[in-house]
Scaffold this motif. Structure first.
Motif, PDB file in Angstrom:
ATOM      1  N   THR A 239      53.267 -56.821  36.583  1.00 49.83           N
ATOM      2  CA  THR A 239      52.433 -58.026  36.527  1.00 49.83           C
ATOM      3  C   THR A 239      51.112 -57.707  35.832  1.00 49.83           C
ATOM      4  O   THR A 239      50.471 -56.703  36.151  1.00 49.83           O
ATOM      5  CB  THR A 239      52.149 -58.575  37.938  1.00 49.83           C
ATOM      6  N   THR A 240      50.718 -58.558  34.903  1.00 51.94           N
ATOM      7  CA  THR A 240      49.489 -58.369  34.133  1.00 51.94           C
ATOM      8  C   THR A 240      48.477 -59.459  34.492  1.00 51.94           C
ATOM      9  O   THR A 240      48.819 -60.648  34.534  1.00 51.94           O
ATOM     10  CB  THR A 240      49.774 -58.414  32.626  1.00 51.94           C
ATOM     11  N   PHE A 241      47.238 -59.039  34.748  1.00 48.22           N
ATOM     12  CA  PHE A 241      46.157 -59.959  35.103  1.00 48.22           C
ATOM     13  C   PHE A 241      45.078 -59.891  34.032  1.00 48.22           C
ATOM     14  O   PHE A 241      44.632 -58.797  33.663  1.00 48.22           O
ATOM     15  CB  PHE A 241      45.541 -59.592  36.455  1.00 48.22           C
TER      16      PHE A 241
ATOM     17  N   GLN B 155      46.685 -65.881  43.665  1.00 44.28           N
ATOM     18  CA  GLN B 155      45.262 -65.970  43.355  1.00 44.28           C
ATOM     19  C   GLN B 155      44.415 -66.579  44.473  1.00 44.28           C
ATOM     20  O   GLN B 155      43.205 -66.699  44.324  1.00 44.28           O
ATOM     21  CB  GLN B 155      45.062 -66.784  42.067  1.00 44.28           C
TER      22      GLN B 155
ATOM     23  N   ILE C 209      39.901 -63.891  37.920  1.00 47.04           N
ATOM     24  CA  ILE C 209      41.251 -63.786  37.360  1.00 47.04           C
ATOM     25  C   ILE C 209      41.508 -65.031  36.525  1.00 47.04           C
ATOM     26  O   ILE C 209      41.487 -66.149  37.037  1.00 47.04           O
ATOM     27  CB  ILE C 209      42.300 -63.667  38.477  1.00 47.04           C
TER      28      ILE C 209
ATOM     29  N   ASP D 143      44.235 -65.329  34.151  1.00 47.04           N
ATOM     30  CA  ASP D 143      45.648 -65.610  33.863  1.00 47.04           C
ATOM     31  C   ASP D 143      46.506 -64.517  34.487  1.00 47.04           C
ATOM     32  O   ASP D 143      46.043 -63.387  34.695  1.00 47.04           O
ATOM     33  CB  ASP D 143      45.893 -65.665  32.358  1.00 47.04           C
ATOM     34  N   VAL D 144      47.755 -64.876  34.797  1.00 46.73           N
ATOM     35  CA  VAL D 144      48.712 -63.931  35.380  1.00 46.73           C
ATOM     36  C   VAL D 144      50.031 -64.082  34.645  1.00 46.73           C
ATOM     37  O   VAL D 144      50.505 -65.193  34.413  1.00 46.73           O
ATOM     38  CB  VAL D 144      48.931 -64.198  36.887  1.00 46.73           C
ATOM     39  N   SER D 145      50.633 -62.976  34.251  1.00 48.35           N
ATOM     40  CA  SER D 145      51.962 -62.994  33.639  1.00 48.35           C
ATOM     41  C   SER D 145      52.744 -61.804  34.166  1.00 48.35           C
ATOM     42  O   SER D 145      52.160 -60.817  34.609  1.00 48.35           O
ATOM     43  CB  SER D 145      51.871 -62.941  32.108  1.00 48.35           C
TER      44      SER D 145
END
Length: 514
Positions: free
Chosen positions: A45-47, A371, A382, A384-386
């Motif tokens: 997971t990338t933040f 979040q 934060i 965005d999250v992908s």
């Protein structure tokens, strides 16, 4: 690596606890041992973060996080022992990778992070010795960062990621302010394993045996790509996003008939499978949370609780969509106490020969509050999250219900083409639109072909020059085709194929008989 070797490596006095694996952990370990280099069950997971990050505080926070939760100090033993075990170590050093890319050109920054993600996925975890969670931080600008969290799914499920981040940033906030870290003893995952051993598995098997009684034909979606002789996986994705208006209609539908959003999605998907497979009885896999309410503070335990269970959609054509919703709701409530049983055990109660016949794809409803409460007084936000995730199934539907209903189709490109998946998504959306407009619609009245597709099928693809057939009959046309290309394939049905010569011979036999 044997148990004795592991103990010597980590020192006997560093072993805190040893206990068995949960059913799903055993399943993931099985797939890992089949192909240790596979990306199946690797979670990444990338933040995107905006603000200032104190690297020293973040490192210390990560270390304290590992100290707080047993699962982050756990390794898995499976060689030279009767059954796999998980070992919790007393101490484990946490490692955080950091790189400052802020001075690089924009394209180089993207390339560096892209390469890290790719190499991180290739660097598969050794379940018997590695720390099974990794943290990386990239500085991409004056007040811009990307943080990447990677872990093996055998440690925890998606629900836990929100708990873990909340703990990490709560600790970070205290350290950044020079305050004492608030004490919190996290409930151990062993609590769940102990609960599992107290359950009546025979009663659960009896329930699933009755649930699956009479189900004999597995779901078979058309294979758009020939099966490869060697097991391989190339991840493909397609996103279906409903409009805000369509999503609101579905929410009102759920509220009106007192069912969950998940029940509506399952009913619609079951109808789609029935239409594709030309049957009124289908089964697919559903991911359930698996957190028993009997365990105190179970929502706060970090570990792997989710499980895959079959959902059976059996109905008759005159049944309405509303009636199907109530049927699935009743079945789901009856099945909930038995969600803990492993899919392998459930499959053993069916008439099908393998678990892949019973369940060959998954539908998961994601509602992870990642979040919630994370942006308060941290010095950064934060933005965005992908994420990246891959299972051992060739097709997975991940449903997220926010302002707009989003469905991610993750699939094996060695099994399905993007064209087929797009068609599947289009037909699924068409069903959802129809039930939104009329929830009392009969199953037999629900169409999967859209008006645009119907028009193409009836006009564009069905055009021919009538003049060319003047004076001809089907018999004479077949005779000409037989003379022209007798060995060309004329008819295909499953694995059976008939050439024009064979078709003509059989047609003549039938004609003489008549």
């Amino acid at each position: 690596m044997s148990f004795s070797e592991v103990v010597r490596l980590f020192r006997k006095q560093n072993v805190q606890d040893i206990y068995e694996l949960s059913p799903l952990q055993k399943g993931m370990l099985f797939h890992y041992l089949q192909d240790p280099k596979s990306a199946a069950y690797f979670e990444q997971t990338t933040f995107l973060l905006e603000g200032h990050i104190d690297l020293t505080c973040l490192r210390a926070s990560f270390q304290k996080l590992v100290e707080r939760h047993d699962v982050f100090r756990t390794i898995f033993l499976y060689q030279k022992i009767k059954q796999p075990m998980q070992v919790v170590l007393k101490k484990r050093k946490a490692d955080l990778f950091f790189a400052d890319l802020s001075n690089l050109p924009a394209d180089d920054k993207k390339q560096c992070i892209r390469e890290y993600r790719r190499n991180d996925r290739k660097n598969q975890f050794d379940l018997s010795r590695d720390q099974l969670i990794r943290l990386a931080l990239f500085r991409t600008g004056l007040n811009q960062y990307q943080m990447i969290v990677s872990f093996h799914h055998i440690l925890m499920d998606g629900w836990c990621l929100g708990l873990v981040l909340h703990d990490l940033f709560t600790i970070y906030r205290s350290l950044r302010k020079g305050e004492e870290v608030p004490p919190r003893k996290a409930p151990p995952y062993r609590t769940y394993i102990r609960w599992l051993k107290e359950q009546d598995e025979e009663q659960a098997r009896s329930f699933w045996r009755e649930y699956l009684r009479g189900y004999e034909e597995p779901v078979q979606l058309a294979d758009a790509v020939p099966s490869s002789p060697e097991p391989s996986y190339a991840l493909g994705e397609h996103h279906l996003v409903l409009s805000t208006k369509e999503t609101e209609r579905l929410k009102r539908l759920a509220s009106r008939y007192q069912v969950t959003f998940n029940t509506i999605i399952q009913a619609a998907w079951g109808i789609l499978l029935q239409k594709y497979c030309q049957t009124n009885d289908v089964v697919f896999g559903s991911v359930v949370s698996g957190r028993p309410a009997e365990i105190p503070n179970v929502e706060q335990i970090v570990g792997l609780f989710i499980n895959t269970v079959p959902v059976r959609v059996k109905c008759h054509e005159q049944q309405t969509f509303v009636e199907l919703l109530q049927q699935l709701k009743k079945a789901a409530l009856a099945a909930e106490p038995y969600h803990y049983l492993s899919l392998a055990d459930i499959q053993s109660q069916s008439l099908l020969t393998s678990a892949s016949d019973l369940v060959n794809h998954l539908l998961a409803f994601e509602n992870y509050p990642i979040q919630d409460g994370l942006d308060q007084d941290l010095g950064f936000e934060i933005k965005d999250v992908s994420g990246f995730e891959q299972t051992s199934y060739d097709l997975n539907l991940m449903v997220v219900a926010e302002d707009k209903l989003s469905i991610r189709f993750s699939y094996n490109q060695h099994r399905y083409t993007n064209r087929f998946i797009r068609q599947l998504a289009r037909h699924f959306q068409h069903i959802l639109q129809q039930v939104c407009q009329n929830a009392s619609i009969k199953i037999c009245e629900i169409a999967i072909v859209t008006k645009a597709e119907k028009e193409r099928l009836l006009s564009q693809y069905n055009r021919f020059n009538v003049g060319q057939l003047e004076g001809e009959t089907v018999v004479s046309l077949l005779a000409k085709q037989v003379a022209q290309s007798p060995e060309q394939i004329a008819v295909v049905c499953g694995e059976k194929r008939l050439s024009y010569r064979e078709l003509d011979r059989r047609a003549n036999q039938l004609a003489h008989l008549l």
